[in-house]
Design a protein around this motif. Structure first.
Motif, PDB file in Angstrom:
ATOM      1  N   ILE A  66      83.104  -5.436   0.730  1.00  0.00           N
ATOM      2  CA  ILE A  66      84.489  -5.274   1.204  1.00  0.00           C
ATOM      3  C   ILE A  66      85.407  -4.764   0.095  1.00  0.00           C
ATOM      4  N   PRO A  67      85.434  -5.410  -1.090  1.00  0.00           N
ATOM      5  CA  PRO A  67      86.297  -4.849  -2.138  1.00  0.00           C
ATOM      6  C   PRO A  67      85.870  -3.461  -2.588  1.00  0.00           C
ATOM      7  N   THR A  68      84.556  -3.169  -2.545  1.00  0.00           N
ATOM      8  CA  THR A  68      84.099  -1.830  -2.915  1.00  0.00           C
ATOM      9  C   THR A  68      84.631  -0.779  -1.946  1.00  0.00           C
TER      10      THR A  68
ATOM     11  N   LEU B  31      84.178 -13.771  -8.688  1.00  0.00           N
ATOM     12  CA  LEU B  31      84.783 -12.720  -7.868  1.00  0.00           C
ATOM     13  C   LEU B  31      85.674 -13.318  -6.790  1.00  0.00           C
ATOM     14  N   ILE B  32      85.215 -14.389  -6.144  1.00  0.00           N
ATOM     15  CA  ILE B  32      86.025 -15.068  -5.133  1.00  0.00           C
ATOM     16  C   ILE B  32      87.295 -15.642  -5.753  1.00  0.00           C
ATOM     17  N   LEU B  33      87.165 -16.236  -6.943  1.00  0.00           N
ATOM     18  CA  LEU B  33      88.333 -16.785  -7.626  1.00  0.00           C
ATOM     19  C   LEU B  33      89.305 -15.673  -8.030  1.00  0.00           C
ATOM     20  N   ALA B  34      88.770 -14.529  -8.460  1.00  0.00           N
ATOM     21  CA  ALA B  34      89.635 -13.412  -8.829  1.00  0.00           C
ATOM     22  C   ALA B  34      90.382 -12.874  -7.619  1.00  0.00           C
ATOM     23  N   GLU B  35      89.687 -12.797  -6.487  1.00  0.00           N
ATOM     24  CA  GLU B  35      90.334 -12.329  -5.260  1.00  0.00           C
ATOM     25  C   GLU B  35      91.449 -13.276  -4.848  1.00  0.00           C
TER      26      GLU B  35
ATOM     27  N   ALA C  36      73.008 -16.651 -12.437  1.00  0.00           N
ATOM     28  CA  ALA C  36      73.977 -15.694 -12.960  1.00  0.00           C
ATOM     29  C   ALA C  36      74.703 -14.969 -11.829  1.00  0.00           C
ATOM     30  N   LEU C  37      73.961 -14.567 -10.787  1.00  0.00           N
ATOM     31  CA  LEU C  37      74.576 -13.841  -9.673  1.00  0.00           C
ATOM     32  C   LEU C  37      75.538 -14.731  -8.893  1.00  0.00           C
ATOM     33  N   LEU C  38      75.134 -15.982  -8.631  1.00  0.00           N
ATOM     34  CA  LEU C  38      76.015 -16.885  -7.896  1.00  0.00           C
ATOM     35  C   LEU C  38      77.281 -17.202  -8.700  1.00  0.00           C
ATOM     36  N   CYS C  39      77.134 -17.362 -10.005  1.00  0.00           N
ATOM     37  CA  CYS C  39      78.319 -17.585 -10.842  1.00  0.00           C
ATOM     38  C   CYS C  39      79.223 -16.355 -10.808  1.00  0.00           C
ATOM     39  N   GLY C  40      78.605 -15.168 -10.844  1.00  0.00           N
ATOM     40  CA  GLY C  40      79.398 -13.952 -10.762  1.00  0.00           C
ATOM     41  C   GLY C  40      80.153 -13.841  -9.445  1.00  0.00           C
ATOM     42  N   LEU C  41      79.499 -14.204  -8.340  1.00  0.00           N
ATOM     43  CA  LEU C  41      80.168 -14.172  -7.035  1.00  0.00           C
ATOM     44  C   LEU C  41      81.296 -15.194  -6.971  1.00  0.00           C
TER      45      LEU C  41
END
Length: 284
Positions: free
Chosen positions: A190-192, A140-144, A132-137
């Motif tokens: 970094i985004p935070t 996040l990379i795709l959103a960035e 779940a965490l890796l999918c979330g990351l």
């Protein structure tokens, strides 16, 4: 009846074979260099890509892979912080110590808490959480890459108690992710720092390393109480060569920064991370 042992071949009389340990070390160095280079091109350490590789390619149990990944992340982050000292001097980081302290107030607690639970958690549940965490990351990379989350001129929260509380809460979550995955957490830090505190993106990169280092040390010390910590001795050649390749790759990626369109590279890496995470951890 006595057996006669055949004489050992002369080392120089025939083709040399590479031992399994040597092949493993070579694969670790090559993969570490590749991941470090790609991570350096987009400003990440690459630990989130190393974890599926350690589990899938090198067949390490999940908890042992996390500990080995965290050890390598410590080396890579320390080297990256020194590499960036010329562009972002330590004096400038000291001037923004309040940002780092705010996030560390949560991340240190989160890393300690998460590492303790990861050691006692059933492996099936640990694998589900990592997936779940890796999918979330990856999302996040795709959103960035598609939206550009870093392009913010002013902080979302003005200075005061609300920002301090938000920083502690965000830091706690980042510490949890860093401990469970064995990563530095730069993709979250970094985004935070940019969104919450309105810091410049380059400064945010160095501040994220300054927060990551003590956070990982806390998680690493917590994992030292686990029997799985012996993986550092058992896999010392792999650890050394893969960490060395990761540092080399991070340096190469930094030098090649700007030569490859970052947006398209992040899209590619986001998809790769998503696919590798699902293939590696779903069946576990």
């Amino acid at each position: 009846m006595t057996s006669v042992s055949s004489p050992s071949p002369d080392p120089g009389s025939g083709p040399q074979t590479v031992t399994p340990t040597g092949r493993r070390s070579l694969h670790g160095f090559v993969s570490g260099t590749a991941i470090g280079t790609l991570g350096g091109l987009i400003g990440l350490g690459g630990a989130e890509f190393r974890l599926p590789l350690l589990v899938g390619l090198f067949r390490l149990p999940t908890l042992e892979a996390i500990i080995l990944n965290k050890a390598m992340s410590l080396v890579v982050v320390t080297a990256a912080l020194l590499f960036r000292a010329q562009a972002i001097p330590f004096g400038l980081l000291w001037d923004h110590l309040g940002i780092a302290a705010n996030l560390l107030a949560g991340s240190l607690v989160g890393a300690w808490w998460a590492a303790g639970h990861a050691m006692t958690m059933p492996r099936a549940w640990l694998n589900r959480i990592i997936l779940a965490l890796l999918c979330g990351l990856s999302f996040l990379i795709l959103a960035e890459a598609t939206v550009g989350l870093h392009q913010v001129a002013t902080p979302l929260v003005q200075a005061g108690m609300a920002r301090t509380v938000a920083g502690v809460v965000a830091g706690f979550g980042i510490g949890v992710v860093a401990a469970v995955l064995g990563v530095a957490g730069g993709e979250l830090l970094i985004p935070t720092i940019v969104l919450l505190f309105g810091a410049d993106i380059k400064l945010a990169g160095s501040l994220s390393l300054a927060v990551s280092l003590p956070t990982m040390v806390v998680g690493f010390s917590r994992y030292s109480r686990s029997g799985a910590f012996s993986v550092l001795r058992a896999e010392r050649p792999l650890l050394s060569w893969m960490a060395g390749g990761s540092v080399l790759g991070a340096a190469l990626g930094g030098m090649l920064l700007g030569s490859v369109p970052t947006r398209w590279l992040m899209l590619l890496l986001g998809v790769i991370l998503l696919i590798s995470a699902i293939k590696t951890f779903r069946h576990r």
